[in-house]
Design a protein around this motif. Structure first.
Motif, mmCIF file in Angstrom:
data_model
loop_
_atom_site.group_PDB
_atom_site.id
_atom_site.type_symbol
_atom_site.label_atom_id
_atom_site.label_comp_id
_atom_site.label_asym_id
_atom_site.label_seq_id
_atom_site.Cartn_x
_atom_site.Cartn_y
_atom_site.Cartn_z
ATOM 1 N N THR A 1 0.939 -1.242 0.110
ATOM 2 C CA THR A 1 -0.079 0.119 0.003
ATOM 3 C C THR A 1 0.762 1.381 -0.058
ATOM 4 N N THR A 2 2.067 1.326 0.906
ATOM 5 C CA THR A 2 2.716 2.348 0.906
ATOM 6 C C THR A 2 3.495 2.502 -0.323
ATOM 7 N N ASN A 3 3.983 1.444 -1.095
ATOM 8 C CA ASN A 3 4.563 1.679 -2.351
ATOM 9 C C ASN A 3 3.575 2.058 -3.515
ATOM 10 N N SER A 4 2.471 1.811 -3.377
ATOM 11 C CA SER A 4 1.536 2.275 -4.359
ATOM 12 C C SER A 4 1.201 3.678 -4.273
ATOM 13 N N GLU A 5 1.067 4.256 -2.926
ATOM 14 C CA GLU A 5 0.956 5.692 -2.513
ATOM 15 C C GLU A 5 2.146 6.513 -3.166
ATOM 16 N N LEU A 6 3.455 5.903 -2.869
ATOM 17 C CA LEU A 6 4.513 6.554 -3.280
ATOM 18 C C LEU A 6 4.776 6.638 -4.646
ATOM 19 N N GLN A 7 4.325 5.567 -5.429
ATOM 20 C CA GLN A 7 4.200 5.759 -6.910
ATOM 21 C C GLN A 7 3.555 6.884 -7.441
ATOM 22 N N THR A 8 2.165 6.918 -6.981
ATOM 23 C CA THR A 8 1.190 7.865 -7.323
ATOM 24 C C THR A 8 1.868 9.375 -6.895
ATOM 25 N N THR A 9 2.378 9.415 -5.994
ATOM 26 C CA THR A 9 3.029 10.717 -5.442
ATOM 27 C C THR A 9 4.275 11.167 -6.218
ATOM 28 N N GLN A 10 5.202 10.247 -6.611
ATOM 29 C CA GLN A 10 6.054 10.541 -7.479
ATOM 30 C C GLN A 10 5.578 10.857 -8.737
ATOM 31 N N GLN A 11 4.513 10.017 -9.404
ATOM 32 C CA GLN A 11 3.986 10.384 -10.917
ATOM 33 C C GLN A 11 3.518 11.990 -10.505
ATOM 34 N N GLY B 1 3.571 16.853 -12.420
ATOM 35 C CA GLY B 1 2.894 18.306 -12.009
ATOM 36 C C GLY B 1 1.511 18.052 -12.149
ATOM 37 N N LYS B 2 0.810 17.221 -12.125
ATOM 38 C CA LYS B 2 -0.577 17.018 -12.324
ATOM 39 C C LYS B 2 -1.042 16.036 -11.177
ATOM 40 N N ARG B 3 -2.256 16.290 -10.633
ATOM 41 C CA ARG B 3 -2.839 15.501 -9.842
ATOM 42 C C ARG B 3 -3.650 14.592 -10.481
ATOM 43 N N VAL B 4 -4.357 14.987 -11.615
ATOM 44 C CA VAL B 4 -5.006 14.070 -12.473
ATOM 45 C C VAL B 4 -4.510 14.019 -13.872
ATOM 46 N N SER B 5 -3.514 13.114 -14.276
ATOM 47 C CA SER B 5 -2.752 13.294 -15.486
ATOM 48 C C SER B 5 -3.410 12.095 -16.687
ATOM 49 N N SER B 6 -4.226 11.491 -16.173
ATOM 50 C CA SER B 6 -5.041 10.256 -17.024
ATOM 51 C C SER B 6 -6.503 10.015 -16.499
ATOM 52 N N ALA B 7 -7.319 9.519 -17.434
ATOM 53 C CA ALA B 7 -8.506 9.207 -16.999
ATOM 54 C C ALA B 7 -8.530 8.250 -15.960
ATOM 55 N N LYS B 8 -7.446 7.426 -16.005
ATOM 56 C CA LYS B 8 -7.436 6.443 -14.761
ATOM 57 C C LYS B 8 -7.315 7.155 -13.564
ATOM 58 N N ASP B 9 -6.895 8.278 -13.498
ATOM 59 C CA ASP B 9 -6.755 9.093 -11.967
ATOM 60 C C ASP B 9 -8.062 9.446 -11.580
ATOM 61 N N ASN B 10 -8.745 9.904 -12.235
ATOM 62 C CA ASN B 10 -10.131 10.327 -11.988
ATOM 63 C C ASN B 10 -10.841 10.760 -13.344
ATOM 64 N N GLY B 11 -11.829 9.965 -13.732
ATOM 65 C CA GLY B 11 -12.194 9.910 -14.989
ATOM 66 C C GLY B 11 -13.211 11.121 -15.153
ATOM 67 N N ALA B 12 -13.959 11.442 -14.185
ATOM 68 C CA ALA B 12 -14.968 12.787 -14.463
ATOM 69 C C ALA B 12 -14.050 13.934 -14.557
ATOM 70 N N LYS C 1 2.518 20.260 -1.147
ATOM 71 C CA LYS C 1 1.706 19.178 -0.340
ATOM 72 C C LYS C 1 2.462 17.794 -0.856
ATOM 73 N N GLU C 2 2.736 17.388 -2.111
ATOM 74 C CA GLU C 2 3.226 16.299 -2.643
ATOM 75 C C GLU C 2 4.573 15.943 -1.944
ATOM 76 N N SER C 3 5.296 17.151 -1.884
ATOM 77 C CA SER C 3 6.907 17.039 -1.440
ATOM 78 C C SER C 3 6.898 16.410 0.012
ATOM 79 N N ALA C 4 5.832 17.045 0.809
ATOM 80 C CA ALA C 4 5.865 16.607 2.184
ATOM 81 C C ALA C 4 5.438 15.255 2.334
ATOM 82 N N LYS C 5 4.317 14.824 1.488
ATOM 83 C CA LYS C 5 3.885 13.517 1.468
ATOM 84 C C LYS C 5 4.999 12.568 0.967
ATOM 85 N N LEU C 6 5.733 12.888 0.130
ATOM 86 C CA LEU C 6 6.695 12.220 -0.356
ATOM 87 C C LEU C 6 7.731 11.723 0.856
#
Length: 274
Positions: A20-30, A35-46, A239-244
């Motif tokens: 779970t941590t690795n998955s969250e880390l991968q999302t944060t690094q992406q 530079g985008k919170r939503v970079s594809s439809a997979k992240d948040n389609g709407a 925020k993402e830097s702190a989370k990283l």
């Protein structure tokens, strides 16, 4: 807790948490990389769909700006020609007034008439050359021009104002004969033409101001759309830097926890020592 070499519940839990941590880390690094919170439809389609639609609207406004800028330039060229026309008419009036002086000799009168005719011909040249990208709203070749006003194809229409000789009530044969009385009559004719030309220029000036204002609005609209897309899709990098930093620490602890959990079955070996 049951001691088993087949099932290590502690290791399973530690591995789940680490994954779970690795998955969250991968999302944060992406998010940091793109530079985008939503970079594809997979992240948040709407949200991704909304952002794409608004981004497309903003991009389409580039074509609107290009069209309006062409319109702006076309009108400005016509205004420049109009200024020349009014200057020439003013000089023609001056020549006609000078020629109306009954004390002039024939040579002076003819010189003034020649100047008058030359100024008249220059009006035609000025208006004929008043084109931008091959288009004119001053030479009488078109009645109106329509430029893009919005991304839905709405038009900004500019009505042409003919500034040629015929458009201002004169002709290529307009002149005065060899008498001072004829020159005096021409003063009123040129004055009427000057009034017509200035009125048409005033209308073109209003159109130019309208295009300028709408062009400014389109620029502000595009900026607002871009800012809105950023609000929808862009990541808060602070925020993402702190989370990283937090996730990297959590990952290290997770690896240690998994290592400890994997050592637990080895304690069973002590039970079989003699």
């Amino acid at each position: 807790m049951m001691n088993s070499i087949n099932t290590n519940s502690g290791a399973m839990i530690a591995l789940q948490n680490l994954n779970t941590t690795n998955s969250e880390l991968q999302t944060t690094q992406q998010r940091i990389n793109t530079g985008k919170r939503v970079s594809s439809a997979k992240d948040n389609g709407a949200i991704w769909s909304m952002g794409k639609m608004q981004s497309a609207s903003s991009s389409s406004l580039n074509a609107v700006k290009d069209s309006l800028q062409r319109g702006q330039s076309t009108i400005d060229v016509a205004l420049a020609a109009g200024d020349t026309v009014t200057d020439l008419l003013s000089k023609m009036k001056e020549k006609a007034l000078a020629a109306s002086d009954t004390s002039l000799n024939t040579a002076s009168f003819n010189a003034l008439k020649a100047d008058f005719d030359s100024l008249r011909d220059q009006i035609t040249k000025a208006v004929t050359n008043a084109k931008f990208n091959g288009v004119s709203v001053a030479d009488g070749t078109t009645t109106k021009l329509a430029f893009l006003a919005n991304s839905d194809g709405t038009a900004f229409t500019v009505t042409a104002r003919t500034l040629s000789l015929t458009g201002i009530g004169l002709s290529a044969a307009t002149t005065f004969t060899t008498t001072a009385a004829a020159a005096k009559t021409m003063i009123a004719t040129v004055t009427t033409a000057l009034t017509t030309a200035t009125n048409k220029l005033a209308t073109l000036g209003t159109n130019s101001t309208g295009v300028d204002m709408h062009l400014t609005f389109i620029g502000k609209l595009q900026d607002s759309l871009d800012a809105g897309v950023g609000n929808l899709l862009d990541a808060d990098l602070a925020k993402e830097s702190a989370k990283l930093q937090s996730l990297q620490t959590k990952q290290q602890l997770g690896v240690q926890a998994l290592s400890i959990a994997n050592q637990a079955p080895q304690s069973i070996m002590s039970l079989f020592k003699g």
